[in-house]
Design a protein around this motif. Structure first.
Motif, short mmCIF file in Angstrom:
data_model
loop_
_atom_site.label_atom_id
_atom_site.label_comp_id
_atom_site.label_asym_id
_atom_site.label_seq_id
_atom_site.Cartn_x
_atom_site.Cartn_y
_atom_site.Cartn_z
N SER A 167 -11.99 -42.53 2.11
CA SER A 167 -12.69 -43.12 3.26
C SER A 167 -14.04 -42.44 3.45
O SER A 167 -14.28 -41.35 2.92
CB SER A 167 -11.84 -42.97 4.53
N ALA A 168 -14.90 -43.10 4.21
CA ALA A 168 -16.23 -42.55 4.48
C ALA A 168 -16.13 -41.43 5.50
O ALA A 168 -15.23 -41.41 6.35
CB ALA A 168 -17.14 -43.65 4.99
N GLY A 169 -17.06 -40.50 5.42
CA GLY A 169 -17.10 -39.40 6.38
C GLY A 169 -17.91 -39.77 7.60
O GLY A 169 -18.42 -40.88 7.74
N ASN A 170 -18.04 -38.79 8.48
CA ASN A 170 -18.79 -38.96 9.72
C ASN A 170 -19.85 -37.87 9.80
O ASN A 170 -19.53 -36.69 9.61
CB ASN A 170 -17.82 -38.85 10.91
N PRO A 171 -21.11 -38.22 10.06
CA PRO A 171 -22.17 -37.21 10.12
C PRO A 171 -21.93 -36.10 11.14
O PRO A 171 -22.53 -35.03 11.05
CB PRO A 171 -23.42 -38.03 10.49
N SER A 172 -21.03 -36.35 12.10
CA SER A 172 -20.74 -35.32 13.10
C SER A 172 -19.73 -34.29 12.58
O SER A 172 -19.53 -33.25 13.20
CB SER A 172 -20.20 -35.95 14.39
N GLU A 173 -19.11 -34.57 11.44
CA GLU A 173 -18.13 -33.66 10.88
C GLU A 173 -18.82 -32.50 10.19
O GLU A 173 -19.99 -32.58 9.80
CB GLU A 173 -17.22 -34.40 9.90
N PHE A 174 -18.06 -31.42 10.00
CA PHE A 174 -18.61 -30.19 9.40
C PHE A 174 -19.25 -30.49 8.04
O PHE A 174 -20.41 -30.15 7.81
CB PHE A 174 -17.48 -29.16 9.25
N SER A 175 -18.49 -31.13 7.14
CA SER A 175 -19.00 -31.37 5.78
C SER A 175 -20.16 -32.34 5.77
O SER A 175 -21.23 -32.05 5.23
CB SER A 175 -17.87 -31.90 4.89
N GLU A 176 -19.96 -33.51 6.37
CA GLU A 176 -20.97 -34.55 6.29
C GLU A 176 -22.26 -34.15 7.01
O GLU A 176 -23.35 -34.56 6.62
CB GLU A 176 -20.43 -35.85 6.89
N GLY A 177 -22.11 -33.37 8.05
CA GLY A 177 -23.29 -32.99 8.81
C GLY A 177 -24.10 -31.87 8.20
O GLY A 177 -25.25 -31.66 8.58
N LEU A 178 -23.50 -31.15 7.23
CA LEU A 178 -24.19 -29.98 6.70
C LEU A 178 -24.53 -30.04 5.20
O LEU A 178 -25.63 -29.68 4.81
CB LEU A 178 -23.36 -28.72 6.95
N GLN A 179 -23.59 -30.46 4.37
CA GLN A 179 -23.75 -30.25 2.94
C GLN A 179 -24.99 -30.93 2.35
O GLN A 179 -25.92 -30.25 1.90
CB GLN A 179 -22.50 -30.71 2.19
N ALA A 180 -25.02 -32.25 2.33
CA ALA A 180 -26.18 -32.95 1.76
C ALA A 180 -27.47 -32.66 2.53
O ALA A 180 -28.53 -32.47 1.92
CB ALA A 180 -25.92 -34.45 1.68
N PRO A 181 -27.43 -32.59 3.88
CA PRO A 181 -28.66 -32.24 4.60
C PRO A 181 -29.20 -30.84 4.23
O PRO A 181 -30.41 -30.65 4.15
CB PRO A 181 -28.24 -32.30 6.07
N LEU A 182 -28.30 -29.89 3.98
CA LEU A 182 -28.75 -28.57 3.52
C LEU A 182 -29.43 -28.68 2.16
O LEU A 182 -30.49 -28.07 1.93
CB LEU A 182 -27.57 -27.60 3.42
N TYR A 183 -28.85 -29.46 1.26
CA TYR A 183 -29.47 -29.66 -0.05
C TYR A 183 -30.83 -30.32 0.09
O TYR A 183 -31.79 -29.96 -0.61
CB TYR A 183 -28.57 -30.52 -0.94
N ALA A 184 -30.92 -31.29 1.01
CA ALA A 184 -32.21 -31.97 1.22
C ALA A 184 -33.24 -30.99 1.76
O ALA A 184 -34.41 -31.02 1.35
CB ALA A 184 -32.02 -33.14 2.18
N ALA A 185 -32.83 -30.12 2.67
CA ALA A 185 -33.76 -29.12 3.22
C ALA A 185 -34.28 -28.19 2.13
O ALA A 185 -35.47 -27.87 2.08
CB ALA A 185 -33.07 -28.32 4.33
N CYS A 186 -33.38 -27.78 1.24
CA CYS A 186 -33.79 -26.90 0.14
C CYS A 186 -34.73 -27.62 -0.83
O CYS A 186 -35.75 -27.06 -1.24
CB CYS A 186 -32.56 -26.41 -0.62
N ALA A 187 -34.40 -28.85 -1.19
CA ALA A 187 -35.25 -29.62 -2.11
C ALA A 187 -36.62 -29.85 -1.50
O ALA A 187 -37.65 -29.80 -2.18
CB ALA A 187 -34.57 -30.94 -2.45
N MET A 188 -36.64 -30.12 -0.21
CA MET A 188 -37.88 -30.36 0.51
C MET A 188 -38.79 -29.12 0.47
O MET A 188 -39.98 -29.20 0.17
CB MET A 188 -37.52 -30.72 1.96
N LEU A 189 -38.19 -27.96 0.75
CA LEU A 189 -38.97 -26.72 0.73
C LEU A 189 -39.41 -26.37 -0.68
O LEU A 189 -40.54 -25.89 -0.89
CB LEU A 189 -38.14 -25.57 1.32
#
Length: 284
Positions: A167-189
């Motif tokens: 099933s799909a995750g929820n952006p408010s959950e621990f994993s969905e709210g952090l993992q890919a956004p953290l990767y995006a922040a690193c790639a951006m920097l």
């Protein structure tokens, strides 16, 4: 038989998975990251995820090399990866299931992705399975692997993580709210940019969920992760946290508090078989 001679993870190197493991179960965290023990089994779900990710990486690598991959070739790659990884460490946790059902599900995901998202995708691939690393403080380094980094047709940077979950995750959950956004922040920097997209593509559903990460949100995400790391690194208590995930934990045969129902005892049975052959496997 698993070799348990791997070294503990360096104390200053923190991935999202490492932090998540601590909050799921401190004892599993201690075994895996502080003592360097290898888990006695891998779940067939984990094996499925690895095999499917390898095929997706292959598809985009072929396209990046100006080749045109076919579904037949992709399914051949899947079959090879599946057979290569399906050893006696892989356990079917749900006793009512069989490994063949998971292979069929993997084939369906690859076919659905090929005919759906892959055919629709006109973005540029920047990197595949890219290690990201960012020093958060003198003694803490964030690290992780991004499934795919790319640019949209209008040049917008994105990081996407492929999910084989049911099933799909929820952006408010621990994993969905952090993992890919953290990767995006690193790639951006890493690329000196001020915004990026973070996405999760759910292969069983052929849907993608996107989040936007600008410079301010990137700072907040990294600060939040550093805060979690401080909590983990200061921990002195590694008591087990039993629950449904015990059935998928490769240490369940040696955990004093594991709760594994009979219907989900496939992994536990495999772990016990290994321990019966080598009862001193985890001896100090």
């Amino acid at each position: 038989m698993p070799a348990l001679d791997s070294a503990p993870t360096p104390r200053n190197l923190y991935s999202f998975s490492r932090v998540k493991t601590y909050f799921q179960c401190p004892l599993r965290y201690r075994y895996r990251y502080l003592k360097g023990f290898k888990e006695l089994f891998r779940s067939v779900e984990s094996h499925l995820g690895s095999a499917v990710h390898d095929v997706l990486e292959w598809l985009y690598a072929e396209r990046a090399a100006s080749r045109t991959p076919t579904l037949g070739a992709a399914l051949e790659v899947l079959a090879t990866r599946w057979d290569q990884g399906l050893d006696d460490e892989v356990a079917v946790v749900r006793c009512s299931d069989d490994a063949g059902a998971y292979l069929r599900a993997a084939r369906e995901m690859v076919a659905g992705f090929f005919h759906g998202a892959f055919q629709r995708d006109r973005s540029e691939t920047v990197a595949l399975e890219r290690r990201l690393s960012l020093r958060l403080s003198d003694d803490v380094v964030f690290t992780g692997f991004a499934d795919r980094i790319g640019r949209t047709e209008v040049g917008r940077l994105f990081v996407i993580d492929y999910k084989t979950s049911r099933s799909a995750g929820n952006p408010s959950e621990f994993s969905e709210g952090l993992q890919a956004p953290l990767y995006a922040a690193c790639a951006m920097l890493e690329r000196g940019e001020t915004e990026a997209l973070a996405g999760y593509h759910y292969l069983r559903l052929d849907t993608t969920s996107w989040q936007s990460v600008d410079a301010e949100r990137g700072r907040q995400l990294l600060a939040r992760f550093a805060e979690l790391v401080r909590e983990v690194s200061a921990a002195m208590d590694f008591e087990p946290r039993p629950g449904v995930l015990c059935a998928w934990c490769g240490f369940n045969a040696v955990c004093p508090s594991a709760q594994v129902p009979e219907s989900l005892s496939g992994g536990l049975g495999r772990a016990r078989e290994i321990l019966d052959r080598s009862p001193s496997l985890y001896a100090p």
